[in-house]
Write a protein that holds these residues in place. Structure first.
Motif, PDB file in Angstrom:
ATOM      1  N   VAL A  34       0.839  -1.193   0.000  1.00  0.00           N
ATOM      2  CA  VAL A  34       0.000   0.000   0.000  1.00  0.00           C
ATOM      3  C   VAL A  34       0.878   1.249   0.000  1.00  0.00           C
ATOM      4  O   VAL A  34       0.622   2.227  -0.717  1.00  0.00           O
ATOM      5  CB  VAL A  34      -0.958  -0.022   1.212  1.00  0.00           C
ATOM      6  CG1 VAL A  34      -1.637   1.323   1.421  1.00  0.00           C
ATOM      7  CG2 VAL A  34      -1.994  -1.106   1.069  1.00  0.00           C
ATOM      8  N   ALA A  35       1.970   1.202   0.795  1.00  0.00           N
ATOM      9  CA  ALA A  35       2.876   2.353   0.857  1.00  0.00           C
ATOM     10  C   ALA A  35       3.563   2.552  -0.498  1.00  0.00           C
ATOM     11  O   ALA A  35       3.741   3.700  -0.963  1.00  0.00           O
ATOM     12  CB  ALA A  35       3.921   2.154   1.950  1.00  0.00           C
ATOM     13  N   LEU A  36       3.949   1.460  -1.110  1.00  0.00           N
ATOM     14  CA  LEU A  36       4.597   1.538  -2.423  1.00  0.00           C
ATOM     15  C   LEU A  36       3.625   2.055  -3.478  1.00  0.00           C
ATOM     16  O   LEU A  36       3.975   2.928  -4.284  1.00  0.00           O
ATOM     17  CB  LEU A  36       5.123   0.161  -2.810  1.00  0.00           C
ATOM     18  CG  LEU A  36       5.987   0.110  -4.051  1.00  0.00           C
ATOM     19  CD1 LEU A  36       7.216   0.973  -3.916  1.00  0.00           C
ATOM     20  CD2 LEU A  36       6.392  -1.326  -4.339  1.00  0.00           C
ATOM     21  N   ILE A  37       2.407   1.611  -3.473  1.00  0.00           N
ATOM     22  CA  ILE A  37       1.404   2.072  -4.432  1.00  0.00           C
ATOM     23  C   ILE A  37       1.102   3.550  -4.183  1.00  0.00           C
ATOM     24  O   ILE A  37       1.000   4.354  -5.118  1.00  0.00           O
ATOM     25  CB  ILE A  37       0.125   1.223  -4.333  1.00  0.00           C
ATOM     26  CG1 ILE A  37       0.380  -0.175  -4.871  1.00  0.00           C
ATOM     27  CG2 ILE A  37      -1.037   1.877  -5.064  1.00  0.00           C
ATOM     28  CD1 ILE A  37      -0.752  -1.146  -4.650  1.00  0.00           C
TER      29      ILE A  37
ATOM     30  N   ALA B  22       3.653   9.672  -9.631  1.00  0.00           N
ATOM     31  CA  ALA B  22       3.046   9.751 -10.962  1.00  0.00           C
ATOM     32  C   ALA B  22       2.203  11.022 -11.081  1.00  0.00           C
ATOM     33  O   ALA B  22       2.223  11.714 -12.121  1.00  0.00           O
ATOM     34  CB  ALA B  22       2.196   8.518 -11.230  1.00  0.00           C
ATOM     35  N   ALA B  23       1.472  11.365 -10.046  1.00  0.00           N
ATOM     36  CA  ALA B  23       0.662  12.575 -10.066  1.00  0.00           C
ATOM     37  C   ALA B  23       1.560  13.810 -10.155  1.00  0.00           C
ATOM     38  O   ALA B  23       1.269  14.767 -10.893  1.00  0.00           O
ATOM     39  CB  ALA B  23      -0.214  12.647  -8.818  1.00  0.00           C
ATOM     40  N   ALA B  24       2.658  13.801  -9.417  1.00  0.00           N
ATOM     41  CA  ALA B  24       3.591  14.929  -9.472  1.00  0.00           C
ATOM     42  C   ALA B  24       4.225  15.029 -10.869  1.00  0.00           C
ATOM     43  O   ALA B  24       4.374  16.134 -11.419  1.00  0.00           O
ATOM     44  CB  ALA B  24       4.673  14.780  -8.412  1.00  0.00           C
ATOM     45  N   ALA B  25       4.583  13.914 -11.438  1.00  0.00           N
ATOM     46  CA  ALA B  25       5.173  13.915 -12.781  1.00  0.00           C
ATOM     47  C   ALA B  25       4.155  14.385 -13.808  1.00  0.00           C
ATOM     48  O   ALA B  25       4.481  15.176 -14.712  1.00  0.00           O
ATOM     49  CB  ALA B  25       5.684  12.515 -13.130  1.00  0.00           C
ATOM     50  N   LEU B  26       2.930  13.902 -13.692  1.00  0.00           N
ATOM     51  CA  LEU B  26       1.884  14.317 -14.615  1.00  0.00           C
ATOM     52  C   LEU B  26       1.601  15.817 -14.470  1.00  0.00           C
ATOM     53  O   LEU B  26       1.458  16.531 -15.456  1.00  0.00           O
ATOM     54  CB  LEU B  26       0.610  13.501 -14.355  1.00  0.00           C
ATOM     55  CG  LEU B  26      -0.545  13.733 -15.306  1.00  0.00           C
ATOM     56  CD1 LEU B  26      -0.128  13.423 -16.738  1.00  0.00           C
ATOM     57  CD2 LEU B  26      -1.745  12.877 -14.925  1.00  0.00           C
ATOM     58  N   THR B  27       1.566  16.325 -13.246  1.00  0.00           N
ATOM     59  CA  THR B  27       1.357  17.752 -13.015  1.00  0.00           C
ATOM     60  C   THR B  27       2.515  18.555 -13.600  1.00  0.00           C
ATOM     61  O   THR B  27       2.315  19.595 -14.234  1.00  0.00           O
ATOM     62  CB  THR B  27       1.230  18.032 -11.498  1.00  0.00           C
ATOM     63  OG1 THR B  27       0.146  17.265 -10.982  1.00  0.00           O
ATOM     64  CG2 THR B  27       1.013  19.505 -11.227  1.00  0.00           C
ATOM     65  N   GLY B  28       3.724  18.068 -13.391  1.00  0.00           N
ATOM     66  CA  GLY B  28       4.904  18.748 -13.952  1.00  0.00           C
ATOM     67  C   GLY B  28       4.885  18.758 -15.469  1.00  0.00           C
ATOM     68  O   GLY B  28       5.220  19.773 -16.110  1.00  0.00           O
TER      69      GLY B  28
END
Length: 181
Positions: A7-10, A17-23
């Motif tokens: 769960v921590a890894l996910i 992934a959200a940070a990369a997508l936002t960037g």
């Protein structure tokens, strides 16, 4: 425990992934804005250069017309001078006026376009031809002392008409060059 790690890894991966997508979205948006600003800056630069070119053209054309007016004044004085063997007053002024027309014509040559240059060349040629005609008429042997205008009224009237026609032709060539530029 493995469930907690999974769960921590996910959660970590989804946050990354959200940070990369936002960037990525931010970078693409910034790139698009910069491209638009660059296009606007280029367009403004093109418009400034066109405005400057128009100003230079207008100044060259106005300078040419002004020099022609000065030359016409000198030619008019010659038409009004009495003939005879005495030296012609204002010879230096007439030559200076002709040189000023030549110099103004050089600016018209630089600014163009070809139609305006051709019309200016016609004006320049007609001024030179009128001056040469006046000199020939003045230097006629045994010429009376009456002004050239009185002795050669038809030539004087023809010269005035030629001036007007050449000047109007020049203006007809100039207007589209200034409006389309």
């Amino acid at each position: 425990m493995q469930d907690t790690v999974a769960v921590a890894l996910i959660t970590s991966l989804s946050t990354l992934a959200a940070a990369a997508l936002t960037g990525l979205v931010g970078a693409l948006s910034t790139r698009r804005q910069l491209a638009h600003q660059l296009a606007v800056a280029r367009q403004e630069s093109v418009e400034r250069r066109a405005t400057r070119r128009d100003e230079l053209r207008r100044d060259a054309y106005v300078g040419f017309l002004s020099a022609c007016d000065q030359a016409y004044r000198q030619l008019d004085r010659r038409w009004l001078e009495a003939g005879g063997s005495e030296p012609v007053s204002g010879y230096d002024e007439a030559y200076a006026a002709m040189r000023a027309v030549d110099e103004a014509y050089n600016l018209v040559l630089l600014e163009g376009p070809a139609e305006v240059v051709s019309a200016a060349r016609s004006v320049l040629t007609s001024i030179g031809a009128e001056r040469a005609d006046q000199r020939r008429l003045r230097d006629e042997p045994g010429g009376p002392t009456a002004p050239l205008r009185e002795r050669h009224r038809e030539r004087w009237l023809a010269a005035i008409e030629l001036r007007t026609n050449h000047r109007l032709s020049f203006l007809d060539a100039v207007r589209p060059a200034l409006n389309n530029a």
